[in-house]
Design a protein around this motif. Structure first.
Motif, short mmCIF file in Angstrom:
data_model
loop_
_atom_site.label_atom_id
_atom_site.label_comp_id
_atom_site.label_asym_id
_atom_site.label_seq_id
_atom_site.Cartn_x
_atom_site.Cartn_y
_atom_site.Cartn_z
N ASP A 188 0.70 -1.36 -0.17
CA ASP A 188 0.11 0.00 0.00
C ASP A 188 0.93 1.31 0.05
O ASP A 188 0.47 2.29 0.62
CB ASP A 188 -0.90 0.26 1.21
CG ASP A 188 -2.02 -1.16 1.09
OD1 ASP A 188 -2.30 -1.52 -0.02
OD2 ASP A 188 -2.41 -1.39 2.27
N GLU A 194 1.11 -4.28 5.83
CA GLU A 194 0.95 -3.17 4.95
C GLU A 194 1.45 -1.88 5.62
O GLU A 194 1.41 -1.89 6.94
CB GLU A 194 -0.22 -3.02 4.33
CG GLU A 194 -0.99 -4.02 3.60
CD GLU A 194 -1.33 -4.98 4.91
OE1 GLU A 194 -2.11 -4.45 5.89
OE2 GLU A 194 -1.28 -6.18 4.83
N THR A 215 1.06 1.42 7.22
CA THR A 215 -0.04 1.83 7.77
C THR A 215 0.03 3.54 8.31
O THR A 215 1.24 3.71 8.89
CB THR A 215 -0.57 1.13 8.97
OG1 THR A 215 -0.46 -0.31 8.47
CG2 THR A 215 -1.64 1.53 9.95
N ARG A 216 -0.81 4.29 7.98
CA ARG A 216 -0.73 5.67 8.42
C ARG A 216 -1.87 5.66 9.63
O ARG A 216 -2.96 5.52 9.40
CB ARG A 216 -1.03 6.70 7.34
CG ARG A 216 -1.13 8.05 7.70
CD ARG A 216 -1.01 9.10 6.59
NE ARG A 216 -2.18 8.96 5.82
CZ ARG A 216 -3.33 9.72 5.84
NH1 ARG A 216 -3.17 10.83 6.74
NH2 ARG A 216 -4.44 9.56 5.13
N LEU A 217 -1.36 6.66 10.49
CA LEU A 217 -2.37 6.95 11.59
C LEU A 217 -2.21 8.32 12.06
O LEU A 217 -1.31 8.96 11.98
CB LEU A 217 -1.91 5.96 13.19
CG LEU A 217 -1.69 4.58 12.93
CD1 LEU A 217 -1.06 4.08 14.30
CD2 LEU A 217 -3.14 3.89 12.70
N ASP A 234 -5.86 5.74 18.54
CA ASP A 234 -5.62 4.24 17.60
C ASP A 234 -4.46 3.75 17.97
O ASP A 234 -4.38 2.62 17.64
CB ASP A 234 -5.54 4.71 16.20
CG ASP A 234 -6.74 5.29 15.32
OD1 ASP A 234 -7.76 5.02 16.05
OD2 ASP A 234 -6.63 6.29 14.34
N ALA A 267 -3.75 -0.43 17.13
CA ALA A 267 -2.46 -0.51 16.20
C ALA A 267 -1.42 -1.24 16.56
O ALA A 267 -0.79 -2.08 15.92
CB ALA A 267 -2.39 0.69 15.54
N ARG A 272 -2.23 -5.01 16.73
CA ARG A 272 -2.36 -5.56 15.51
C ARG A 272 -1.32 -5.75 14.72
O ARG A 272 -0.87 -6.87 14.13
CB ARG A 272 -3.35 -4.65 14.63
CG ARG A 272 -3.86 -5.35 13.22
CD ARG A 272 -5.10 -4.46 12.75
NE ARG A 272 -4.93 -3.12 12.62
CZ ARG A 272 -4.08 -2.51 11.68
NH1 ARG A 272 -3.47 -3.01 10.73
NH2 ARG A 272 -3.87 -1.03 11.91
N LEU A 273 -0.28 -4.50 14.76
CA LEU A 273 0.88 -4.55 13.95
C LEU A 273 1.89 -5.64 14.58
O LEU A 273 2.84 -6.39 13.94
CB LEU A 273 1.36 -3.33 13.73
CG LEU A 273 0.56 -2.21 12.99
CD1 LEU A 273 1.08 -0.85 13.12
CD2 LEU A 273 0.71 -2.66 11.62
N TRP A 315 3.74 7.06 9.91
CA TRP A 315 3.52 5.76 9.11
C TRP A 315 4.37 4.61 9.87
O TRP A 315 5.35 4.87 10.37
CB TRP A 315 4.38 6.16 7.81
CG TRP A 315 3.27 7.01 7.04
CD1 TRP A 315 2.66 6.65 5.87
CD2 TRP A 315 3.24 8.45 7.18
NE1 TRP A 315 2.01 7.50 5.21
CE2 TRP A 315 2.35 8.76 5.96
CE3 TRP A 315 3.59 9.37 7.86
CZ2 TRP A 315 1.84 10.08 5.64
CZ3 TRP A 315 3.42 10.86 7.72
CH2 TRP A 315 2.35 10.98 6.52
#
Ligand SMILES: Nc1ncnc2c1ncn2[C@@H]1O[C@H](COP(=O)(O)OP(=O)(O)O)[C@@H](O)[C@H]1O
Ligand SMILES: [Mg+2]
Lengths: 104, 302
Positions: free
Chosen positions: B56, B82, B84-86, B91, B95, B98-99, B158
């Motif tokens: 992505d 992928e 990921t932008r936060l 979050d 995040a 999950r990551l 990111w």
């Protein structure tokens, strides 16, 4: 008799870890209400570890605003070695800081 | 690069991108697009194109003369995460979890669904995840609080990560486009020289924070040990941090240097490397700095 207010922390964990400061600040508001009513607080750490950021926002801030005496009204239940290490660090560091600020 | 022109990137010689590079690319493309400019990438090999597309990295980017191919997932198992932008603090918890899960991924011989150890309540898989989740928590929290200060309210972060099975190493990258260390710590008494490299060193020291001592009138207080702890996680897991901010780069096991003219990272970019097999041995007690003083109060553990 002093009543105890129980705060199970596992519901705030992702996996086994509670991390973010933001989670602690909303929890601390509930703790402050119970403390103002004269209750003792029991933090139940069953099954969870916590980051230093989380513990600092929860307990460190209570110490900075109320002084180290507040610790006499907090109970830490079922802590893992990891959780205990972080609580001991935060408590000692913020008590030390409080004492230094208020001795000037 | 003129700040008004569209950007064309010749990627014909690109053959390897690690998570650090990926996060830096993602952040750079975002900045350029936010300035109303377009980005075109040309000459990308099919393999690199497929990989970066799968990660992505190309959101809103035009690919010219490249033929992205779908990556075969089974090549790298589920260690692919992928980009990921936060943008928001709320979050951070989800995040990080999950990551960390995704990058620790599948380990031969370890079943994520095995029943937990009766004594500790943890599975072997969870023991691997927790230190990574901890480090991500601290780095993301920093990027979504400190980085947004000093005129950068819209700063984002990111995150990219990858497991390299042959070396047994995990790499995580957390890159923000915020104010940077120097802006955040400019008025701190511990900052010896007003330079980006000194600001990086200062931020890594225990109990250094831009708002440790402000008292409770400020919006929040910090303790100043998040980066120290993150560094120790990497160190104890046989790895390192590479930190870039402004015109400086610091490698915790290598050298530090100033970038040459025109090279500058507006914000903070951190890459963390660690050996996956060393993660379960990490104990939080060993991560925290030594105490200056004896505890003044007995704690009530039950
Ligand atoms: N992403 C970032 N952007 C800008 N400044 C940062 C960033 N991360 C850390 N800093 C600076 O480095 C200091 C130390 O960070 P850290 O060790 O995590 O402590 P804390 O977050 O408790 O202040 C912060 O107080 C801040 O001044
Ligand atoms: Mg921090």
């Amino acid at each position: 008799m002093i009543t105890r207010s129980n705060f199970p922390l596992s519901k705030y964990a992702y996996g086994h870890l509670i991390g973010a400061r933001a989670t602690a600040s909303s929890l601390r508001e509930q703790v402050e209400v119970a403390l103002a009513q004269g209750q003792e607080i029991v933090f139940d750490f069953s099954g969870v570890d916590a980051t230093q950021s989380f513990i600092d926002e929860l307990i460190g801030v209570l110490i900075l605003s109320n002084g180290p005496e507040i610790l006499d009204r907090l109970v830490f239940k079922s802590c893992s070695d990891n959780a205990r290490a972080v609580i001991e660090f935060v408590a000692a560091d913020r008590c030390d800081q409080f004492v230094k600020i208020h001795s000037h | 690069m003129e700040a008004t022109a569209d950007v064309v990137v010749n990627a014909s010689r690109l053959c390897f991108v690690d998570p650090f590079g990926m996060a830096l690319l993602g952040a750079t493309f975002h900045t350029i697009r936010n300035q109303g400019r377009s980005v075109q990438i040309c000459g990308l090999s099919a393999e690199m194109g497929g990989y970066l597309e799968r990660m992505d990295v190309f959101e809103g980017i035009e690919l010219v003369d490249c033929a992205p191919m779908p990556m075969q997932r089974h090549n790298r198992g589920d260690s692919l995460v992928e980009l990921t932008r936060l943008g928001a603090r709320r979050d951070v918890d989800e995040a990080s979890f999950r990551l960390a899960h995704a990058v620790v991924g599948h380990i031969p011989g370890i079943n994520p669904d095995e029943p937990p150890d009766e004594m500790t309540g943890y599975t072997a898989f969870e023991r691997l995840v927790e230190p990574v989740q901890y480090a991500l928590n601290e780095l993301l929290e920093n990027a979504l609080t400190h980085a947004k200060g000093h005129g950068f309210p819209d700063a984002c972060v990111w995150v990219a990560s990858q497991y390299y099975p042959r070396k047994g190493m995990i790499q995580l990258a957390v890159v923000d486009d915020g104010c940077g260390f120097l802006a955040s710590l400019r008025n701190h008494p511990a900052l010896r020289r007003e330079s980006h490299i000194d600001a990086i060193f200062t931020a890594l020291m225990p109990r250094i924070s831009c708002n440790r001592d402000l008292g409770l009138s400020s919006e929040s207080v910090n303790q100043g040990v998040g980066l120290t702890t993150t560094f120790r996680i990497a160190e104890q897991a046989g790895g390192r941090l590479v930190i870039a901010s402004g015109d400086a780069i610091h490698d915790t096991v290598g050298r530090s240097y100033q970038l040459t003219e025109d090279n500058f990272w507006q914000g903070v970019a951190v890459a963390m490397e660690c050996r996956r097999d060393r993660l379960p041995d990490i104990r939080f007690r060993d991560l925290l700095p030594p105490l200056d003083a004896q505890p003044v109060r007995r704690l009530r553990f039950e």
